[in-house]
Design a protein around this motif. Structure first.
Motif, short mmCIF file in Angstrom:
data_model
loop_
_atom_site.label_atom_id
_atom_site.label_comp_id
_atom_site.label_asym_id
_atom_site.label_seq_id
_atom_site.Cartn_x
_atom_site.Cartn_y
_atom_site.Cartn_z
N GLU A 31 122.01 52.07 61.10
CA GLU A 31 122.34 51.81 62.49
C GLU A 31 121.50 52.66 63.43
O GLU A 31 120.93 52.15 64.42
N MET A 32 121.40 53.94 63.15
CA MET A 32 120.68 54.83 64.06
C MET A 32 119.17 54.67 63.95
O MET A 32 118.45 54.81 64.95
N SER A 33 118.66 54.33 62.79
CA SER A 33 117.22 54.06 62.67
C SER A 33 116.85 52.79 63.43
O SER A 33 115.80 52.72 64.07
N ALA A 34 117.73 51.79 63.38
CA ALA A 34 117.49 50.57 64.16
C ALA A 34 117.55 50.87 65.66
O ALA A 34 116.77 50.32 66.44
N LEU A 35 118.45 51.77 66.04
CA LEU A 35 118.55 52.16 67.45
C LEU A 35 117.26 52.85 67.90
O LEU A 35 116.75 52.60 69.00
N ALA A 36 116.72 53.72 67.05
CA ALA A 36 115.46 54.39 67.38
C ALA A 36 114.34 53.38 67.56
O ALA A 36 113.54 53.48 68.49
N ALA A 37 114.29 52.39 66.66
CA ALA A 37 113.24 51.38 66.75
C ALA A 37 113.38 50.53 68.00
O ALA A 37 112.38 50.19 68.66
N SER A 38 114.60 50.20 68.38
CA SER A 38 114.80 49.32 69.54
C SER A 38 114.61 50.02 70.87
O SER A 38 114.26 49.39 71.87
N THR A 39 114.83 51.35 70.89
CA THR A 39 114.73 52.09 72.15
C THR A 39 113.45 52.88 72.28
O THR A 39 113.15 53.39 73.37
N GLY A 40 112.71 53.02 71.17
CA GLY A 40 111.53 53.88 71.20
C GLY A 40 111.86 55.35 71.14
O GLY A 40 110.99 56.20 71.39
N ALA A 41 113.09 55.67 70.78
CA ALA A 41 113.51 57.07 70.71
C ALA A 41 112.91 57.74 69.48
O ALA A 41 112.58 57.09 68.48
N ILE A 42 112.79 59.06 69.55
CA ILE A 42 112.33 59.84 68.40
C ILE A 42 113.47 59.89 67.38
O ILE A 42 114.60 60.28 67.71
N ASN A 43 113.17 59.51 66.15
CA ASN A 43 114.21 59.41 65.13
C ASN A 43 114.37 60.73 64.39
O ASN A 43 113.64 61.03 63.46
N LEU A 44 115.34 61.53 64.82
CA LEU A 44 115.72 62.74 64.11
C LEU A 44 117.04 62.51 63.38
O LEU A 44 117.79 63.45 63.11
N GLY A 45 117.31 61.26 63.06
CA GLY A 45 118.54 60.91 62.36
C GLY A 45 118.35 60.94 60.86
O GLY A 45 118.78 61.88 60.19
N CYS A 347 125.82 60.14 70.35
CA CYS A 347 124.53 59.81 69.73
C CYS A 347 123.96 58.51 70.31
O CYS A 347 122.74 58.39 70.50
N LEU A 348 124.82 57.55 70.59
CA LEU A 348 124.35 56.31 71.20
C LEU A 348 123.79 56.58 72.60
O LEU A 348 122.74 56.04 72.97
N GLU A 349 124.47 57.44 73.35
CA GLU A 349 123.97 57.80 74.68
C GLU A 349 122.69 58.63 74.61
O GLU A 349 121.79 58.48 75.44
N LEU A 350 122.62 59.50 73.62
CA LEU A 350 121.46 60.38 73.48
C LEU A 350 120.18 59.59 73.32
O LEU A 350 119.14 59.93 73.89
N ALA A 351 120.25 58.51 72.56
CA ALA A 351 119.06 57.67 72.36
C ALA A 351 118.59 57.07 73.67
O ALA A 351 117.38 57.03 73.96
N VAL A 357 117.18 60.33 68.67
CA VAL A 357 118.26 59.79 67.84
C VAL A 357 118.72 60.87 66.86
O VAL A 357 117.91 61.56 66.23
N ALA A 358 120.03 61.02 66.73
CA ALA A 358 120.65 61.93 65.77
C ALA A 358 121.79 61.19 65.07
O ALA A 358 122.03 60.01 65.32
N ILE A 359 122.49 61.90 64.20
CA ILE A 359 123.57 61.30 63.41
C ILE A 359 124.87 62.05 63.70
O ILE A 359 124.90 63.30 63.63
N PRO A 360 125.96 61.36 64.01
CA PRO A 360 127.24 62.05 64.19
C PRO A 360 127.75 62.60 62.86
O PRO A 360 127.71 61.92 61.83
N LEU A 361 128.20 63.84 62.87
CA LEU A 361 128.67 64.45 61.62
C LEU A 361 129.92 63.77 61.10
O LEU A 361 130.22 63.85 59.90
N THR A 362 130.63 63.08 61.98
CA THR A 362 131.83 62.35 61.55
C THR A 362 131.50 61.29 60.50
O THR A 362 132.38 60.88 59.74
#
Length: 401
Positions: A31-45, A347-351, A357-362
């Motif tokens: 989910e978060m890697s796809a978010l990085a790809a769609s937003t152009g965010a740096i993927n630190l997830g 994390c969704l807002e951060l992107a 992009v990061a990953i929620p510890l939850t």
């Protein structure tokens, strides 16, 4: 969706991927890697490097392909890799192994974990103790094996387990104590007292110890100490590692486990019916890597320490509270000072707002046990330095203030 019976349901449920409607949801990493790809965010997830490993290792793989190492390797692994693992364990830790009976090559550490749990657990009366938050495959594999998961919480900010809570979790029903040290997702390294207590409890309750040590060469403050080196531990411990993190070859999926011959053979009985074998030309390449000089292993720890520090400084400048990791790829930060109340939403807002992009510890805890991690976020530092510096700059712009 049709009601399809089978073990898939408890496996997906164990990993927290089964929705209320019975549909399987994507992993948080997808989910978060796809978010990085769609937003152009740096993927630190997701924890994979964006640099290739050492040239000697890559060239050894090319040479093996050219030399015809493209068919099934032996079931236990290519002899040269078995020898190299034995040499590595003796050289770094003083552990003496028989390459022919006490080592098994696997399709990455995750297959080693899955095969071990499938081989050594025998139904719902068996319990597997893990430290939570934990790598998501652990819960999935325990569920697939039909065993029961028992958890010991790791708490902010140092993520060391409480020894009394550990002692309560390990009982005569415990079949395996599963230890990840250095730890994903928290970056903690367990203290000597924790390691000693794990061995004591394993003896007291006749449990086995399974260790996931894939970050063994990415420890920042002191050399890694395998549990198998502790007095009384070797005869009941299976140690698991891989070449992916050490040599930046996560896509090769070359892992191994080692320990007493009877335990290794039991795991082989299951593993040979999973992937059977794999990675024929990559196995001699990883053997080359394991024989690299000490300066290489010191260098990768120094490199990751420097990256940890750049990322940590950027997170602090952005207003996060930061738990400084002692090992692994990962840094955990608390977003509560930035107003966060839900790590996933944050994390969704951060992107969108910071381009990171990061990953929620939850995502690494069961739903009923997520409250202590509600505002904690995991960042991966295993990226090029210029990428981390750009991420730190974006975070330092304080988009949440």
């Amino acid at each position: 969706m049709r009601d399809i019976p089978g073990a898939w349901r408890r496996t997906a449920g164990g990993a927290g991927l089964l929705g209320a409607d019975g549909a399987v949801t994507p992993t948080i990493f997808a989910e978060m890697s796809a978010l990085a790809a769609s937003t152009g965010a740096i993927n630190l997830g997701q924890g994979f490097p964006d640099e290739d490993g050492p040239a000697e290792v890559l060239e050894a793989a090319r040479a093996a392909i050219g030399a015809g190492a493209n068919q099934y390797p032996p079931g236990r692994g290519v002899p040269d890799l078995l020898e190299a693992v034995a040499e590595h364990q003796a050289r770094h830790y003083g552990i003496r192994l028989d390459p022919g009976s006490e080592i098994l090559v696997t399709a990455g550490a995750t297959e080693a974990i899955a095969a071990t749990l499938l081989a050594l657990c025998d139904g719902p009366d068996d319990e597997v103790v893990v430290f939570e938050p934990h790598y998501d495959a652990y819960a999935a594999c325990v569920a697939l094996a039909g065993a029961r998961l028992r958890t010991v919480p790791l708490r902010w900010p140092d993520f060391q387990p409480d020894l009394d809570e550990l002692a309560r979790a390990v009982t005569d029903r415990t079949r395996i104590i599963l230890v990840n040290d250095p730890h994903n997702p928290t970056g903690t390294v367990f203290s000597a007292a924790v390691r000693e207590e794990i061995v004591r409890l394993a003896h007291r309750h006749d449990a086995l110890i399974v260790t996931d040590e894939v970050y063994e060469h990415l420890v920042f403050d002191a050399p890694h100490t395998p549990i198998a080196t502790l007095p009384g531990a070797a005869e009941r411990t299976l140690s698991i590692s891989s070449g992916g993190k050490t040599f930046r070859t996560t896509g090769w999926k070359i892992g191994w486990l080692s320990g007493p011959a009877d335990l290794v053979t039991a795991v082989l009985a299951v593993k040979q019916f999973l992937t059977y074998v794999g990675g024929a030309p990559f196995q001699p390449a990883i053997a080359t890597g394991l024989r690299l000089p000490d300066s290489f292993f010191a260098g990768i720890a120094d490199d990751m320490r420097a990256k940890r520090d750049v990322l940590g400084a950027g997170l602090c400048a952005a207003g996060f509270d930061v738990s400084t990791p002692r090992g692994s790829y990962f840094t955990v930060a608390d977003a509560a000072p930035l107003g966060a109340v839900d790590a996933r939403a944050f994390c969704l807002e951060l992107a969108e707002r910071a381009g990171v992009v990061a990953i929620p510890l939850t995502a690494f805890a069961a739903p009923e046990r997520r409250t202590p991690y509600a505002t904690l976020v995991r960042f991966a530092a295993c990226k090029r330095m210029d990428v981390l510096e750009e991420a730190a700059l974006r975070l330092a712009n304080k988009p949440f203030t």
